[in-house]
Scaffold this motif. Structure first.
Motif, mmCIF file in Angstrom:
data_model
loop_
_atom_site.group_PDB
_atom_site.id
_atom_site.type_symbol
_atom_site.label_atom_id
_atom_site.label_comp_id
_atom_site.label_asym_id
_atom_site.label_seq_id
_atom_site.Cartn_x
_atom_site.Cartn_y
_atom_site.Cartn_z
ATOM 1 N N LEU A 5 0.842 -1.196 0.000
ATOM 2 C CA LEU A 5 0.000 0.000 0.000
ATOM 3 C C LEU A 5 0.876 1.244 0.000
ATOM 4 O O LEU A 5 1.770 1.380 0.838
ATOM 5 N N SER A 6 0.604 2.157 -0.946
ATOM 6 C CA SER A 6 1.361 3.409 -0.969
ATOM 7 C C SER A 6 0.533 4.497 -1.646
ATOM 8 O O SER A 6 -0.598 4.277 -2.081
ATOM 9 N N THR A 7 1.102 5.668 -1.742
ATOM 10 C CA THR A 7 0.414 6.881 -2.167
ATOM 11 C C THR A 7 -0.083 6.807 -3.610
ATOM 12 O O THR A 7 0.574 6.249 -4.491
ATOM 13 N N TYR A 8 -1.254 7.427 -3.843
ATOM 14 C CA TYR A 8 -1.948 7.363 -5.136
ATOM 15 C C TYR A 8 -2.506 8.747 -5.446
ATOM 16 O O TYR A 8 -3.206 9.339 -4.614
ATOM 17 N N PRO A 56 -11.442 -2.204 -4.235
ATOM 18 C CA PRO A 56 -10.717 -2.491 -2.987
ATOM 19 C C PRO A 56 -9.222 -2.241 -3.089
ATOM 20 O O PRO A 56 -8.527 -2.278 -2.073
ATOM 21 N N ALA A 57 -8.731 -1.990 -4.297
ATOM 22 C CA ALA A 57 -7.310 -1.685 -4.460
ATOM 23 C C ALA A 57 -6.968 -0.282 -3.987
ATOM 24 O O ALA A 57 -5.786 0.050 -3.838
ATOM 25 N N VAL A 58 -7.981 0.551 -3.759
ATOM 26 C CA VAL A 58 -7.761 1.937 -3.354
ATOM 27 C C VAL A 58 -8.351 2.161 -1.966
ATOM 28 O O VAL A 58 -9.480 1.751 -1.685
ATOM 29 N N TYR A 66 -4.664 5.957 -1.387
ATOM 30 C CA TYR A 66 -3.565 5.008 -1.404
ATOM 31 C C TYR A 66 -3.978 3.800 -2.230
ATOM 32 O O TYR A 66 -5.152 3.435 -2.284
ATOM 33 N N GLU A 67 -2.998 3.164 -2.889
ATOM 34 C CA GLU A 67 -3.287 2.055 -3.798
ATOM 35 C C GLU A 67 -2.395 0.861 -3.474
ATOM 36 O O GLU A 67 -1.227 1.017 -3.122
ATOM 37 N N TYR A 68 -2.982 -0.328 -3.603
ATOM 38 C CA TYR A 68 -2.219 -1.563 -3.471
ATOM 39 C C TYR A 68 -1.625 -1.942 -4.825
ATOM 40 O O TYR A 68 -2.336 -2.017 -5.837
ATOM 41 N N LEU A 69 -0.310 -2.178 -4.862
ATOM 42 C CA LEU A 69 0.374 -2.691 -6.037
ATOM 43 C C LEU A 69 1.388 -3.737 -5.581
ATOM 44 O O LEU A 69 1.773 -3.783 -4.412
ATOM 45 N N GLN A 70 1.830 -4.551 -6.513
ATOM 46 C CA GLN A 70 2.903 -5.497 -6.230
ATOM 47 C C GLN A 70 3.902 -5.448 -7.375
ATOM 48 O O GLN A 70 3.558 -5.114 -8.505
#
Length: 577
Positions: free
Chosen positions: A422-425, A445-447, A459-463
């Protein structure tokens, strides 16, 4: 608009019908831009004369590393430039890199994989005292001891430490970025290209150095240095100075010249560390003399390698620690076999490379900038500390590992905490993409939305290895803040990159290869791992990877998983049990 200029006639053609025909043919060709690399030891005057003799016109020059952008109508310009004694070679000045993400290509499918199938995350776990409200979702920071009980209590970074984000941009207006954003030093080295980026937002297609219309760079920047300010999350180094060195297009593609310019700027302006979560292409692997490539293609790849290495060396020699993502191709970079994605620009309407073809490769072919000399390569792990399924690896290439997320990790923290990072978006991007509804609520749910002190942030989840690399960059920033000396030339503090690298590796937690060393990644759970067609393996839900090396250093973890608290503690690992 395109950054092109028509070349002047620089040589008189021989008289006669053949010469006239040649001139007519050349004049009918479109003007193209090339990046030209000068031979070492050649003067600028000699290089300029050679460019003209090869049929080119100088457009822009980076004299500090002997590289120039050149315009020419001659379709054989690369061959003619390579034949000039004063020139090392030339490469087409087209998008030559992209973030290890898969929007136009396969990478963004990796970064955004898995979350939408998990349903809506549950209640956010309560944060520790004095932590930011979404800290309970940051399994990644707990893994590396970057918490209020860990490194934050010892060292949070400093505005005297400058971190350069070479990416798609950084959203300076984000409430978690704004307190640490360096408006004076930030630069945009790119010009938007409507054919790949969409309509320009500015009249001259030159975005200000305070925006990110791709989102990737802002996510990276937040992991490095989101402020510990009572809203959202905190980064590894929440008091660091964030400098936007934009080298990528909105679409995520990179041109060679802006990447080189960003690195040389970093060297000239006291940047302490840069994050490079992208790789140089259109050749995923650049090969100096691959028989599968034409002589012109070989010359182009040699030019890309040489130009990039010059810029990397220029920056490192001036105190810039270089950190790069390994890549998301689940490939043993020490033993690559096939490159079926190159050249990967332009792409077709389905997002697949239009020009790609089968190429057999070997370890003489390198991925840049990760395999450049002096670069710290970072592999990715999931919450269980398993090497992430997508992460590239290699005994020679992996220096350290860091949390990058893994949607298929069997050791997810809890049902409420996704396995991505999770980090800034950027809010503006979220509204444009439709991931944020008109009323401000997240549409996916990714945001995640966070509101505090009259401010709202997203904030957004990415990998991806793009998410692992900035964790290492944040730890580097802490190391420089803790052990650095006053920078008499640029102000702030500085620490030699070799010393930084030594501390980073020494303080990392050793992680042995798993048992068995052959790890099978069965993403669809059917028990079938089929690697019979390695050229298509990236499309398959099953593949495997073999870990080589010892607990001290191996291909999955390098010299270990980074540790923020150990890196700024006397004795490095002394605090560990």
């Amino acid at each position: 608009m395109r950054y092109l200029r028509k070349p002047a006639i620089v040589a008189v053609l021989a008289a006669g019908a053949f010469g006239v025909a040649q001139q007519a043919t050349a004049e009918s060709q479109p003007t193209r831009n090339y990046v030209v690399v000068y031979e070492q030891g050649q003067s600028a005057t000699a290089a300029h004369q050679a460019i003209a003799a090869a049929g080119g016109k100088l457009v822009k020059e980076n004299g500090k590393i002997g590289v120039a952008t050149v315009a020419s109508k001659d379709p054989a310009f690369i061959r003619h430039a390579t034949a000039q004694r004063a020139l090392l070679g030339a490469a087409k000045d087209r998008p030559i890199g992209h973030t290890p993400s898969d929007g136009l290509t396969r990478w963004q499918k990796v970064e955004r994989a898995g979350l939408d199938t998990k349903g809506k995350p549950g209640k956010v776990p309560a944060p520790a005292p004095s932590a930011d409200p979404l800290a309970g979702l940051q399994w990644d920071m707990r893994m590396i001891d970057a918490t209020t009980e860990g490194s934050y209590a010892k060292q949070q970074g400093s505005k005297a430490v400058r971190v350069g984000i070479i990416d798609t941009g950084v959203d300076a207006s984000h409430p978690d970025i704004a307190p640490n954003f360096d408006f004076a030093l930030s630069r945009n080295f790119t010009t938007d290209k409507p054919d790949i980026d969409g309509p320009c937002e500015e009249a001259d297609c030159k975005d200000p150095a305070t925006v990110d219309q791709g989102g990737h760079g802002t996510h990276v920047a937040g992991t490095v240095g989101a402020a510990l300010n009572g809203i959202g999350i905190a980064g590894v180094a929440p008091k660091v100075d964030i400098v936007n060195l934009r080298g990528g297009q909105d679409s995520g593609y990179f041109f060679l010249q802006p990447s080189l310019d960003a690195l040389t700027y970093a060297g000239d302006n006291g940047i302490d560390v840069v994050n490079m979560s992208y790789y140089i292409d259109p050749w995923l692997y650049n090969c100096a003399a691959n028989p599968a490539d034409s002589p012109a293609e070989q010359a182009e790849q040699r030019t890309i390698i040489a130009a990039t290495q010059r810029a990397l060396s220029y920056a490192r020699d001036r105190g810039v620690t270089l950190v790069a993502a390994e890549g998301n191709g689940h490939t043993d970079m020490g033993n690559p076999k096939v490159d079926d994605t190159s050249p990967d620009y332009p792409v077709d309407e389905n997002g697949d490379p239009a020009n790609a073809r089968h190429r057999d490769i070997d370890n003489s072919c390198i991925n840049m900038p990760t395999e450049g000399k002096g670069v710290i390569g970072v592999t990715s792990v999931g919450p269980s500390q398993r090497k992430a399924y997508y992460s590239d690896y290699g005994l020679e290439q992996a220096d350290v590992s860091a949390p990058g997320g893994d949607a298929h990790d069997p050791g997810a923290p809890t049902a409420q905490i996704p396995s991505e990072v999770l980090s800034t978006y950027p809010e503006a991007l979220g509204r444009e993409e439709g991931t944020i509804k008109p009323d401000g609520t997240p549409a996916t749910p990714a945001v995640i939305r966070s509101t505090a002190n009259g401010q709202t942030a997203y904030y957004e989840y990415l990998q991806g290895t793009s998410m692992a690399s900035p964790h290492a960059v944040g730890v580097v920033a802490l190391i420089v803040a803790e052990y650095g000396k006053r920078d008499k030339r640029h102000g702030g503090v500085t620490l030699a990159p070799d010393k930084v690298e030594r501390i980073l590796k020494k303080s990392a937690t050793d992680h042995a290869c798993p048992t068995p060393r052959l790890q099978r990644y069965d993403l669809d759970g059917d028990g079938d791992v089929d690697n019979s067609d390695p050229r298509a393996s990236w499309k398959e839900p099953q593949y495997d990877a073999t870990c080589e090396g010892s607990a001290d250093r191996n291909g999955f973890y390098g010299e270990g998983i980074i540790d923020a608290l150990a890196a700024v503690s006397p004795g490095g690992k002394a605090h560990k049990r």
